[in-house]
Design a protein around this motif. Sequence first.
Motif: not given
Length: 203
Positions: A60-78
Amino acid sequence: MYPTAPPTCVNTWSIVFGTELKINDVFVQMNCNIHNRKCLNFHWKLAHRALFSEKRLQRMNKSDGKCKICKYEDETLCHLVRDCSKIFPVWTLIEHLLNDICNEDINLSTRDILFGIRQDRFISPVYSDVANFIILAAKWEIWKQRNNVKMEGAQVIKSFDMFKKIIDACNSQIDLLQHSKKWDKINIALKINLINVTCRELE
């Protein structure tokens, strides 16, 4: 609930896991859970893929897609509930806890964490109730921690501190619901009481 066709999330989860899933694979395991309504609503949204992960927000062009906890990988639900490098050690602690409570060798897969553990995995169905009670509490606390980090800039807490928060959440729910009609639906008090013992041993 779905007389004409399964919800689209079942087909999407089938693609994610590379195997054909049925409605019961996704929705049955947590039906008897006794957590509060917010926690159950969270599980419903997770199963229906209605949560706004960073990867979804990226589309939705509202995030860079990165996990806010590890700040490295894409944050999918899994990734959000299990695969994040900061979250995965928490599930290792929970596996040890369940092994002690159920006296069985339990390895939690991503599907177990997302949808709950089937009763046929245990000698007694009581153990699946216990396991799913703890799993759902863990997912809910992980989700709240993720939101605290994202929305309020909180620090990511250590794995064992998160584990203790999950134990505290379980005990709070037990204190709230014990002896109520809802609690009587699945009598797991004696099994859950082992949580405190195991937590002290891990310390």
